[in-house]
Design an enzyme around this catalytic site. Structure first.
Site, PDB file in Angstrom:
ATOM      1  CE1 TYR A  52      -3.415   2.809   0.539  1.00 48.67           C
ATOM      2  CE2 TYR A  52      -2.025   3.485   2.383  1.00 48.67           C
ATOM      3  CZ  TYR A  52      -3.059   3.747   1.498  1.00 48.67           C
ATOM      4  OH  TYR A  52      -3.728   4.940   1.564  1.00 48.67           O
ATOM      5  CG  HIS A  82      -4.626  13.872  -1.362  1.00 48.80           C
ATOM      6  ND1 HIS A  82      -4.954  13.262  -2.544  1.00 48.80           N
ATOM      7  CD2 HIS A  82      -4.826  12.935  -0.391  1.00 48.80           C
ATOM      8  CE1 HIS A  82      -5.326  12.013  -2.313  1.00 48.80           C
ATOM      9  NE2 HIS A  82      -5.261  11.795  -1.007  1.00 48.80           N
ATOM     10  CG  ASN A 194      -1.130   8.943   5.748  1.00 47.49           C
ATOM     11  OD1 ASN A 194      -1.946   9.342   6.566  1.00 47.49           O
ATOM     12  ND2 ASN A 194      -1.288   7.836   5.052  1.00 47.49           N
ATOM     13  CE1 TYR A 277     -17.478  31.692  46.581  1.00 47.75           C
ATOM     14  CE2 TYR A 277     -18.499  30.585  44.709  1.00 47.75           C
ATOM     15  CZ  TYR A 277     -18.415  30.797  46.071  1.00 47.75           C
ATOM     16  OH  TYR A 277     -19.245  30.109  46.915  1.00 47.75           O
ATOM     17  NE  ARG A 280     -13.969  33.711  49.195  1.00 46.51           N
ATOM     18  CZ  ARG A 280     -15.120  33.109  49.499  1.00 46.51           C
ATOM     19  NH1 ARG A 280     -15.134  31.935  50.091  1.00 46.51           N
ATOM     20  NH2 ARG A 280     -16.271  33.697  49.226  1.00 46.51           N
ATOM     21  CG  PHE A 326      -3.430   7.929   9.518  1.00 46.85           C
ATOM     22  CD1 PHE A 326      -4.769   7.924   9.843  1.00 46.85           C
ATOM     23  CD2 PHE A 326      -2.917   6.844   8.828  1.00 46.85           C
ATOM     24  CE1 PHE A 326      -5.598   6.877   9.493  1.00 46.85           C
ATOM     25  CE2 PHE A 326      -3.740   5.787   8.465  1.00 46.85           C
ATOM     26  CZ  PHE A 326      -5.088   5.802   8.792  1.00 46.85           C
ATOM     27  CD  GLU A 412      -9.266   7.631   4.252  1.00 52.18           C
ATOM     28  OE1 GLU A 412      -9.658   8.819   4.241  1.00 52.18           O
ATOM     29  OE2 GLU A 412      -8.333   7.204   3.540  1.00 52.18           O
TER      30      GLU A 412
END
Length: 504
Positions: A52, A82, A194, A277, A280, A326, A412
């Site tokens: 791959y 991409h 990646n 608060y 404090r 990834f 995915e």
């Protein structure tokens, strides 16, 4: 010079690289590991093994085999297709961080990329060749594919780079440096994109700015204590040691150090028995944000030194494994947590601003710190602005990591949205800093009414520092200008750690 080797990189190293222009070099042992992993890729191509990302398509196309003669074209198409980033670019500092982090990850020797590609990345860092990388478009799993593709575009001479706040075609920069663009070989495009370096790079910048801001929030709160005649008993170490959180104890100690020598703060019973608060509980509230910062630091420093691409080449090249390093879930959670921690610093700051300007709460200070209440509005709308910013932060603090949407035809099918979380954290930090700038503006006016000769020496020094560029409120003016000046003053302390080294 910071030596990169795929491990041991720290946030303080990143501070030096990002803000002090420290250069980087490649450790020899790491270079050897890179060369060995590259040999494994070349053998796979030569032996025509199907692996791959080397000689297959990507994502849902992982079952499509690629001929040996097309492996270069495969990588080129990968980067071009991409590079789908959208919107405004990341800050140049984030782009620089992205190069450093991707380089460090590839130096682990699990990625099969050529050494000369990594040397070009180091050259980019050392010569400030920073890609223009759009912020939007990453799902935070399968890596930060779109942002890192824009980084890789610069390597092949097709992207844009920053130059004096302008965007210049990268091929012009390479020509200026007498260098040719890189031609990517088998697996190299995938190795470059990646990973989680976009969310982590933004996360690094977020953390460095947040750490400085957290320290600054303490002296600003201490100045508000002086302006409001705050009670220091609540910072007694025994109280905080009784609870047991070291961060809480440390905040209380630093607040008392800032207030040392002050004649404006009070003791229990002198003016009132206890404070609200927002005064404090400064150690408890701010201390909890420091706990968040500790958690985020741990996760970032792991991720900064992690192999996050796919597949990884292990066992001296004998095994190539497809996995999921990834996936950005750890950083997605960390960034969502950071958003909450910093938003709370702004929330409690706004409450102190309200006490400084509200005539029913500010212990006798002029209404809205106005020099002529009624005729002049003074700091009235400064509190409105702070309220608007903290309200916006509450929306941005919604966790990005609870969302997921499938991609690549459901190959995915779960993603982290970590880059969205990191971007939103950055927005919260910018808003929070402006809220603290407003508190500083109001506090310095408040102590001026009380008498600066009564201030603690440490806070008086801060007061004088700010009065150089922020005049006293003697007449209504455009206060947004003052807030932006203070915002710049606070932000610049991230560069030199002045915000950190406040007291010895």
């Amino acid at each position: 010079m910071i030596s990169l080797k795929g491990s041991g990189l720290t946030l303080e190293d990143m501070r030096a690289i990002l803000y002090q222009n420290e250069q980087v070099k490649l450790e020899k042992t790491a270079k050897d590991a890179v060369v060995n992993s590259r040999k494994a890729v070349e053998k796979i191509v030569k032996d025509r093994r199907t692996v791959y990302g080397i000689n297959t398509g990507f994502g849902k196309f992982s079952d499509v085999s690629i001929e040996e003669g097309d492996v270069r074209t495969l990588q080129l198409h990968l980067i071009r297709s991409h590079a789908c980033g959208m919107g405004l670019p990341f800050e140049e500092t984030v782009s620089r961080a992205m190069i450093v982090l991707r380089l460090n990850a590839l130096l682990k020797g699990f990625s099969g990329i050529r050494l000369e590609v990594l040397e070009r990345l180091a050259y980019m860092v050392n010569n400030r060749i920073h890609p223009v990388i759009p912020q939007q478009g990453s799902l935070g799993a399968s890596g930060d594919l779109a942002p890192l593709s824009h980084l890789a575009l610069v390597l092949i001479g097709e992207g844009l780079v920053w130059q004096e706040e302008k965007h210049i075609p990268s091929h012009e920069i390479w020509a200026k440096h007498n260098l040719q663009p890189v031609v990517l070989e088998a697996k190299e495009g995938l190795a470059l994109i990646n990973g989680t370096q976009a969310m982590t790079a933004q996360g690094v910048v977020n953390w460095l700015e947040s750490e400085t801001l957290a320290y600054q929030s303490e002296w600003i709160a201490a100045m508000s204590m002086e302006a409001l005649h705050g009670i220091t008993d609540a910072f007694h170490p025994a109280i905080h040691e009784a609870r047991g959180y070291p961060e809480q104890t440390a905040v209380a100690k630093r607040i008392l150090e800032w207030l040392k020598g002050s004649h404006l703060v009070t003791k229990q019973g002198e003016k009132r028995v206890q404070d609200a608060y927002s005064l404090r509980c400064i150690p408890q509230i701010h201390g909890a944000s420091w706990q968040v910062l500790s958690y985020v630091k741990e996760k970032l420093e792991i991720e900064m030194n992690a192999a996050t691409d796919n597949p990884l080449i292990v066992e001296d090249g004998a095994v190539v494994i497809s996995g999921g390093n990834f996936h950005g879930q750890p950083i997605a959670f960390a960034m969502d947590f950071l958003k909450i921690g910093i938003a709370e610093l702004a929330n409690v700051s706004e409450r102190r601003i309200e006490r400084l300007v509200n005539p029913q709460l500010n212990e006798g200070l002029p209404a809205f710190l106005s020099p002529q209440p009624g005729l002049q509005s003074g700091a009235m709308i400064l509190q409105y602005a702070a309220a608007s910013l903290v309200s916006e932060n509450k929306t941005l603090a919604h966790p990005a990591s609870v969302d997921s949407i499938p991609s690549s035809a459901n190959q995915e099918d779960h993603v982290s949205m970590g880059t969205i979380g990191a971007r939103h954290a950055f927005q919260i930090i910018q808003n929070a800093r402006r809220v603290l700038a407003i508190e500083a503006l109001c506090a310095m006016q408040g102590v001026e009414y009380r008498g600066i000769d009564l201030m603690s020496p440490s806070l008086l020094e801060k007061w004088h520092d700010m009065r150089v560029f922020i005049p006293s409120i003697t007449e209504d003016r455009i206060f947004s200008v003052d807030v932006e000046k203070l915002n710049t003053y606070l932000k610049e302390e991230t560069v030199n750690e002045k915000g950190k080294r406040v007291l010895s």
